[in-house]
Design a protein around this motif. Structure first.
Motif, PDB file in Angstrom:
ATOM      1  N   LYS A   4      -5.948  -1.825   3.961  1.00  0.00           N
ATOM      2  CA  LYS A   4      -5.618  -2.952   3.110  1.00  0.00           C
ATOM      3  C   LYS A   4      -4.529  -3.784   3.774  1.00  0.00           C
ATOM      4  N   ILE A   5      -4.670  -5.082   3.644  1.00  0.00           N
ATOM      5  CA  ILE A   5      -3.636  -5.975   4.133  1.00  0.00           C
ATOM      6  C   ILE A   5      -2.713  -6.267   2.960  1.00  0.00           C
ATOM      7  N   THR A   6      -1.513  -5.716   3.041  1.00  0.00           N
ATOM      8  CA  THR A   6      -0.553  -5.882   1.963  1.00  0.00           C
ATOM      9  C   THR A   6       0.556  -6.836   2.402  1.00  0.00           C
ATOM     10  N   THR A   7       1.287  -7.316   1.416  1.00  0.00           N
ATOM     11  CA  THR A   7       2.413  -8.190   1.702  1.00  0.00           C
ATOM     12  C   THR A   7       3.455  -7.456   2.542  1.00  0.00           C
ATOM     13  N   ARG A   8       3.665  -6.203   2.226  1.00  0.00           N
ATOM     14  CA  ARG A   8       4.642  -5.405   2.973  1.00  0.00           C
ATOM     15  C   ARG A   8       4.234  -5.274   4.441  1.00  0.00           C
ATOM     16  N   ILE A 172       7.133   4.789   6.581  1.00  0.00           N
ATOM     17  CA  ILE A 172       6.057   3.842   6.248  1.00  0.00           C
ATOM     18  C   ILE A 172       4.844   4.688   5.914  1.00  0.00           C
ATOM     19  N   THR A 173       4.585   4.877   4.663  1.00  0.00           N
ATOM     20  CA  THR A 173       3.530   5.790   4.228  1.00  0.00           C
ATOM     21  C   THR A 173       2.146   5.221   4.499  1.00  0.00           C
ATOM     22  N   LYS A 174       1.146   6.080   4.444  1.00  0.00           N
ATOM     23  CA  LYS A 174      -0.221   5.652   4.714  1.00  0.00           C
ATOM     24  C   LYS A 174      -0.737   4.678   3.663  1.00  0.00           C
ATOM     25  N   GLU A 175      -0.247   4.774   2.449  1.00  0.00           N
ATOM     26  CA  GLU A 175      -0.699   3.842   1.411  1.00  0.00           C
ATOM     27  C   GLU A 175      -0.198   2.427   1.703  1.00  0.00           C
ATOM     28  N   GLU A 176       0.964   2.325   2.366  1.00  0.00           N
ATOM     29  CA  GLU A 176       1.527   1.000   2.657  1.00  0.00           C
ATOM     30  C   GLU A 176       0.943   0.393   3.900  1.00  0.00           C
ATOM     31  N   LEU A 177       0.277   1.172   4.706  1.00  0.00           N
ATOM     32  CA  LEU A 177      -0.343   0.619   5.913  1.00  0.00           C
ATOM     33  C   LEU A 177      -1.686   0.057   5.542  1.00  0.00           C
TER      34      LEU A 177
END
Length: 177
Positions: A4-8, A172-177
């Motif tokens: 997923k492309i997140t803002t973070r 930097i967790t896998k959910e945030e990547l």
């Protein structure tokens, strides 16, 4: 599995791009007109190792364009930007799925040899050597000291940055990547 492309993620990649551009401008050692030893590879390596090959490549290419726009030394050379992209991709391929075991140091050796080969043969000899040097052999001999210094510097940073990379991957967790 698609990431997923997140803002973070976009913000972190932007920060890494900005740091890479700053290192490319202020932390580059020049010896004459033809030889330069940049330290911007450090953040490109970190980006490739943490976010993956494509992210590392995009950060390397974007920082190269920013360097050319902010502090132009010569014309923008798209082939050099493409080489910077591939260097970031190589860091990602070598270190994105790396584990903190003995294979990490083999990855360092392979990655540094690939980077030295790219620096010595493609960039120096083929892309930039045509206009500056009388022959391919002359370009290789003149750039050899810089390639050797860069190889040693890459080995020191990649092997020494092992703990930093794995600590950053924890934060930097896998959910945030």
């Amino acid at each position: 599995m698609e990431k997923k492309i997140t803002t973070r993620r976009i913000c972190l990649l932007g920060v890494f791009t900005a740091i890479t551009a700053i290192l490319g401008i202020y932390a580059t050692f020049r010896i004459g007109n033809q030889i330069k030893i940049p330290l911007k590879f450090i953040t490109v390596f970190m980006t490739g190792a943490i976010f993956g090959p494509l992210s590392g490549g995009f950060v390397g290419a974007a920082a190269d364009v920013l360097n050319a726009l902010l502090m132009p030394v010569g014309p923008i050379m798209p082939q050099i930007t493409l080489v910077e992209f591939f260097c970031g991709v190589i860091y990602g391929i070598c270190f994105y799925r790396a584990k903190p075991d003995r294979s990490y140091y083999w990855r360092c050796i392979v990655c540094c040899l690939l980077q030295a080969g790219i620096s010595a043969f493609i960039v120096s000899g083929i892309l930039t050597g045509v206009g500056y040097f009388s022959s391919f052999r002359a370009a290789m001999w003149i750039r050899l000291p810089a390639v050797l210094v860069t190889f040693v510097l890459h080995m020191l940073v990649l092997c020494g940055g092992k703990r930093l990379i794995f600590n950053l991957k924890k934060y930097i967790t896998k959910e945030e990547l």
